[in-house]
Write a protein that holds these residues in place. Sequence first.
Motif, PDB file in Angstrom:
ATOM      1  N   MET A  14       0.817  -1.194   0.000  1.00 50.19           N
ATOM      2  CA  MET A  14       0.000   0.000   0.000  1.00 50.19           C
ATOM      3  C   MET A  14       0.867   1.266   0.000  1.00 50.19           C
ATOM      4  N   ILE A  15       1.953   1.258   0.725  1.00 54.68           N
ATOM      5  CA  ILE A  15       2.833   2.428   0.784  1.00 54.68           C
ATOM      6  C   ILE A  15       3.444   2.713  -0.588  1.00 54.68           C
ATOM      7  N   GLU A  16       3.830   1.653  -1.329  1.00 55.49           N
ATOM      8  CA  GLU A  16       4.405   1.833  -2.658  1.00 55.49           C
ATOM      9  C   GLU A  16       3.434   2.549  -3.582  1.00 55.49           C
ATOM     10  N   ASN A  17       2.158   2.238  -3.473  1.00 56.53           N
ATOM     11  CA  ASN A  17       1.138   2.833  -4.328  1.00 56.53           C
ATOM     12  C   ASN A  17       1.054   4.352  -4.128  1.00 56.53           C
ATOM     13  N   LYS A  18       1.280   4.824  -2.901  1.00 59.24           N
ATOM     14  CA  LYS A  18       1.222   6.255  -2.624  1.00 59.24           C
ATOM     15  C   LYS A  18       2.406   6.994  -3.242  1.00 59.24           C
ATOM     16  N   LYS A  19       3.538   6.338  -3.385  1.00 62.15           N
ATOM     17  CA  LYS A  19       4.728   6.964  -3.948  1.00 62.15           C
ATOM     18  C   LYS A  19       4.648   7.074  -5.466  1.00 62.15           C
ATOM     19  N   LYS A  20       3.893   6.202  -6.101  1.00 62.49           N
ATOM     20  CA  LYS A  20       3.802   6.192  -7.553  1.00 62.49           C
ATOM     21  C   LYS A  20       2.594   7.023  -8.007  1.00 62.49           C
ATOM     22  N   PRO A  21       2.840   8.090  -8.798  1.00 60.87           N
ATOM     23  CA  PRO A  21       1.718   8.927  -9.231  1.00 60.87           C
ATOM     24  C   PRO A  21       0.716   8.155 -10.095  1.00 60.87           C
ATOM     25  N   ASN A  22      -0.543   8.518  -9.978  1.00 58.25           N
ATOM     26  CA  ASN A  22      -1.608   7.933 -10.782  1.00 58.25           C
ATOM     27  C   ASN A  22      -1.403   8.338 -12.247  1.00 58.25           C
ATOM     28  N   PRO A  23      -1.587   7.409 -13.199  1.00 59.49           N
ATOM     29  CA  PRO A  23      -1.395   7.740 -14.622  1.00 59.49           C
ATOM     30  C   PRO A  23      -2.260   8.913 -15.099  1.00 59.49           C
ATOM     31  N   ILE A  24      -3.453   9.051 -14.546  1.00 57.96           N
ATOM     32  CA  ILE A  24      -4.315  10.175 -14.927  1.00 57.96           C
ATOM     33  C   ILE A  24      -3.709  11.490 -14.427  1.00 57.96           C
ATOM     34  N   ASP A  25      -3.180  11.500 -13.209  1.00 57.60           N
ATOM     35  CA  ASP A  25      -2.543  12.708 -12.666  1.00 57.60           C
ATOM     36  C   ASP A  25      -1.323  13.095 -13.500  1.00 57.60           C
ATOM     37  N   ILE A  26      -0.564  12.100 -13.936  1.00 58.49           N
ATOM     38  CA  ILE A  26       0.602  12.353 -14.787  1.00 58.49           C
ATOM     39  C   ILE A  26       0.142  12.948 -16.117  1.00 58.49           C
ATOM     40  N   HIS A  27      -0.924  12.373 -16.673  1.00 56.08           N
ATOM     41  CA  HIS A  27      -1.447  12.851 -17.960  1.00 56.08           C
ATOM     42  C   HIS A  27      -1.950  14.292 -17.847  1.00 56.08           C
ATOM     43  N   VAL A  28      -2.755  14.573 -16.829  1.00 51.89           N
ATOM     44  CA  VAL A  28      -3.291  15.928 -16.627  1.00 51.89           C
ATOM     45  C   VAL A  28      -2.125  16.912 -16.462  1.00 51.89           C
ATOM     46  N   GLY A  29      -1.127  16.535 -15.687  1.00 56.17           N
ATOM     47  CA  GLY A  29       0.042  17.393 -15.495  1.00 56.17           C
ATOM     48  C   GLY A  29       0.789  17.657 -16.783  1.00 56.17           C
ATOM     49  N   SER A  30       0.927  16.619 -17.620  1.00 58.99           N
ATOM     50  CA  SER A  30       1.637  16.804 -18.893  1.00 58.99           C
ATOM     51  C   SER A  30       0.850  17.717 -19.830  1.00 58.99           C
ATOM     52  N   ARG A  31      -0.483  17.650 -19.746  1.00 54.09           N
ATOM     53  CA  ARG A  31      -1.324  18.527 -20.574  1.00 54.09           C
ATOM     54  C   ARG A  31      -1.244  19.977 -20.073  1.00 54.09           C
ATOM     55  N   ILE A  32      -1.117  20.155 -18.763  1.00 59.82           N
ATOM     56  CA  ILE A  32      -0.923  21.511 -18.221  1.00 59.82           C
ATOM     57  C   ILE A  32       0.396  22.067 -18.761  1.00 59.82           C
ATOM     58  N   ARG A  33       1.439  21.252 -18.687  1.00 60.42           N
ATOM     59  CA  ARG A  33       2.757  21.682 -19.175  1.00 60.42           C
ATOM     60  C   ARG A  33       2.707  21.991 -20.664  1.00 60.42           C
ATOM     61  N   LEU A  34       2.048  21.122 -21.440  1.00 62.30           N
ATOM     62  CA  LEU A  34       1.939  21.318 -22.887  1.00 62.30           C
ATOM     63  C   LEU A  34       1.300  22.669 -23.194  1.00 62.30           C
ATOM     64  N   ARG A  35       0.142  22.926 -22.594  1.00 63.01           N
ATOM     65  CA  ARG A  35      -0.580  24.166 -22.883  1.00 63.01           C
ATOM     66  C   ARG A  35       0.202  25.382 -22.399  1.00 63.01           C
TER      67      ARG A  35
END
Length: 139
Positions: free
Chosen positions: A1-22
Motif C-alpha cells: 500500500m505504501i508503494e502505491n502512494k509513492k507512484k503517481p496515478n497515470p491520470i494525474d501524470i497525464h493531466v500534469g503533462s497537458r498543463i505543461r503542454l498548454r
Amino acid sequence: MIENKKKPNPIDIHVGSRIRLRRTMLGMSQEKLGESLGITFQQIQKYEKGTNRVGASRLQNISSILNVPVSFFFEDAPGEHAAGAGGMAEASSSNYVVDFLSSSEGLQLNRAFVKISDGKVRRKVVELVKALAAEADAE
C-alpha cells in the motif's frame, strides 16, 4: 500500500503533462502560472509531473488562465479509448502531435509557423519541410 502512494496515478501524470503542454504552447513560465494561481512554481512543477494531484477548483482556474476547457486536460487520457476499436489509431495520432509540441524544436516551429499570415508562404514552408524529410529518408 505504501508503494502505491509513492507512484503517481497515470491520470494525474497525464493531466500534469497537458498543463505543461498548454503552458509551454503559450510561452508561459511556471512562475507566471504559479503567480496567477497564488502558488509557487515548485507546486506547478509537482502538478506537471503528476506528483501532486490537481484539485477540481484549481484545475478550473488553470483552464481559465490557459484559455482551454477543463476537458483539454483529459484528452487522450490513459484508458479513455478502451471501448472503441478505432480509438488506438486516433490516440497514437494525437500522441504524435503532443510529442511534437512537447519538444523544443516543435514548439519553436509551431510558434513561428502560426505567425505567417500568408497562406501561400505557409504552403511553401510545408513543401520545404516535406522535401527536406524526403531527402533525409533517401540518405
